[in-house]
Scaffold this active site. Structure first.
Site, PDB file in Angstrom:
ATOM      1  N   ASN A 137      32.267  27.445  15.144  1.00  0.00           N
ATOM      2  CA  ASN A 137      31.227  27.607  14.124  1.00  0.00           C
ATOM      3  C   ASN A 137      31.749  28.400  12.927  1.00  0.00           C
ATOM      4  OD1 ASN A 137      28.549  26.449  15.152  1.00  0.00           O
ATOM      5  ND2 ASN A 137      29.408  27.480  16.946  1.00  0.00           N
TER       6      ASN A 137
ATOM      7  N   LYS B 243      23.035  32.790  16.952  1.00  0.00           N
ATOM      8  CA  LYS B 243      24.266  33.465  16.497  1.00  0.00           C
ATOM      9  C   LYS B 243      25.252  32.436  15.954  1.00  0.00           C
ATOM     10  CE  LYS B 243      27.161  32.105  19.830  1.00  0.00           C
ATOM     11  NZ  LYS B 243      28.480  31.521  19.724  1.00  0.00           N
TER      12      LYS B 243
ATOM     13  N   THR C  32      31.688  35.864  17.651  1.00  0.00           N
ATOM     14  CA  THR C  32      31.756  34.541  17.024  1.00  0.00           C
ATOM     15  C   THR C  32      31.959  34.649  15.511  1.00  0.00           C
ATOM     16  OG1 THR C  32      30.185  33.893  18.742  1.00  0.00           O
ATOM     17  CG2 THR C  32      30.635  32.281  17.063  1.00  0.00           C
TER      18      THR C  32
HETATM   19  O1  LIG Z   1      29.787  30.676  22.095  1.00  0.00           O
HETATM   20  C1  LIG Z   1      30.947  30.910  21.902  1.00  0.00           C
HETATM   21  C2  LIG Z   1      31.563  32.220  22.165  1.00  0.00           C
HETATM   22  O2  LIG Z   1      30.696  33.074  22.862  1.00  0.00           O
HETATM   23  C3  LIG Z   1      31.827  29.842  21.330  1.00  0.00           C
HETATM   24  O3  LIG Z   1      31.643  29.813  19.960  1.00  0.00           O
HETATM   25  P1  LIG Z   1      31.996  28.485  19.147  1.00  0.00           P
HETATM   26  O4  LIG Z   1      31.139  27.390  19.710  1.00  0.00           O
HETATM   27  O5  LIG Z   1      31.674  28.828  17.724  1.00  0.00           O
HETATM   28  O6  LIG Z   1      33.473  28.223  19.342  1.00  0.00           O
END
Ligand SMILES: O=C(CO)COP(=O)(O)O
Ligand SMILES: NC(=O)C1=CN([C@@H]2O[C@H](COP(=O)(O)OP(=O)(O)OC[C@H]3O[C@@H](n4cnc5c(N)ncnc54)[C@H](O)[C@@H]3O)[C@@H](O)[C@H]2O)C=CC1
Length: 306
Positions: free
Chosen positions: A228, A163, A220
């Site tokens: 991300n 994801k 996300t």
């Molecule tokens: O896994 C995450 C939320 O469930 C955190 O996402 P990021 O690493 O993109 O910040």
């Protein structure tokens, strides 16, 4: 019942979990690479070890803890990604270092900053050992973090890793201003790519549509709290990988996971077009708009195919 919990890795996620469980009355100890010192010293007199280091930290930590692990002490792995050197998930790496370990995985739509602000969230505790998953579900739930269980750790990890790649692509799509139709199409086709990897690694289809799959993808890919997603928007602005990583200044698992997944895809013969374009974009082989154009012009196919 109050637990003695050791958290290894006190970054954004480890720190948030630590504070959540401390407020529940558990007894917390923690180690972070920045502290120096020996994490193995924190394994004694404890009921559970929670590991929340980034994927690059799993192998060094596993090597350091091998030979020191008390028999029967469970480990809860919270790292999301596929390791670029070994092409393994975190739990696969933990099994290599500590084969007899009682092991569970925590994954779901859990942006640390929202939990830190006391907002409600749900997550899944996954283990091959259903009794361990149920016990941790009961012991680790909080009024703001509702826990479910499943018996599919590899599927849960595959979904949580992939994801991040699709959320990165969603950041590119939004950064380019491609609109709601493009974003929805990207998420659906991204879900189809996650399904290919999840099933090939032996995960269960139901996990794809659960908290660790669709749930975490939605959180996300739609939040600028996600590193991300933000990384993808920076690529759309024209930043290269190093500049975008420096601007974010924290762990971004998507780029390494995209490369690791593509290496697996080449080895195993999987079709992962979005992941492939993300890797080419990271390598500077093409620009973001060209990556999208090429995806739009691929040979036509049935929806069920990736
Ligand atoms: O896994 C995450 C939320 O469930 C955190 O996402 P990021 O690493 O993109 O910040
Ligand atoms: N921040 C979030 O909202 C969430 C993060 N995660 C996952 O948790 C993991 C950690 O993420 P964050 O805490 O957000 O990142 P972070 O960048 O805030 O912290 C990373 C942690 O990993 C440690 N680390 C890095 N390299 C290491 C090494 N070689 N050896 C030992 N430790 C090392 C750092 O010292 C730090 O403690 C990632 O896999 C991430 O995908 C999972 C759910 C939510």
């Amino acid at each position: 019942m109050s637990l003695r919990i050791t958290v290894l890795g006190r970054g954004a996620w480890g720190g948030t979990l630590l504070r959540l469980w401390e407020r529940q009355g558990h007894e917390l100890r923690s180690w972070s690479r920045r502290d120096g010192g020996d994490p193995a010293a924190l394994l004694q007199d404890c009921d559970l070890v929670v590991v929340a280091v980034s994927m690059v930290g799993v192998t060094p930590l596993g090597l350091g803890l091998r030979g020191h692990w008390p028999q029967g002490l469970p480990l809860l792995s919270c790292s999301k990604g596929i390791d670029l050197d070994s092409l393994c998930t975190a739990s696969q790496l933990w099994r290599r270092h500590l084969p007899a370990l009682p092991l569970a995985v925590l994954s779901g739509p859990n942006l640390a900053e929202e939990l830190e602000r006391g907002l409600p969230a749900a997550s899944v505790l996954s283990s091959d050992d259903p009794a361990l998953a149920r016990r941790l579900q009961e012991q680790l739930r909080t009024p703001h973090l509702r826990l479910y269980t499943n018996a599919d750790p590899i599927g849960t990890e595959a979904a949580g890793a992939l994801k991040n790649v699709i959320a990165l692509a969603a950041g590119i799509s939004d950064g380019l201003g491609l609109g709601a139709n493009a974003k929805a199409s990207l998420l659906c086709r991204g879900l189809a790519e996650i399904a290919v990897v999840l099933q090939a690694l032996g995960g269960q289809p139901t996990t794809l549509y659960g908290l660790a799959g669709l749930g975490d993808l939605l959180a996300t890919a739609n939040s600028s709290l996600s590193r991300n997603y933000r990384f993808g928007s920076l690529l759309a602005e024209g930043c290269d990988e190093a500049t975008a990583l420096a601007r974010i200044g924290a762990t971004v698992e998507g780029p390494r996971t995209a490369r690791a997944t593509l290496a697996l895809a080449v080895r195993e013969g999987w079709q992962l077009p979005i992941c492939g374009q993300v890797v080419r974009l990271l390598a500077g082989e093409l620009e973001a708009r060209q990556a999208v154009q090429e995806l739009m012009q691929r040979d036509l196919r049935a929806e069920a195919a990736a």
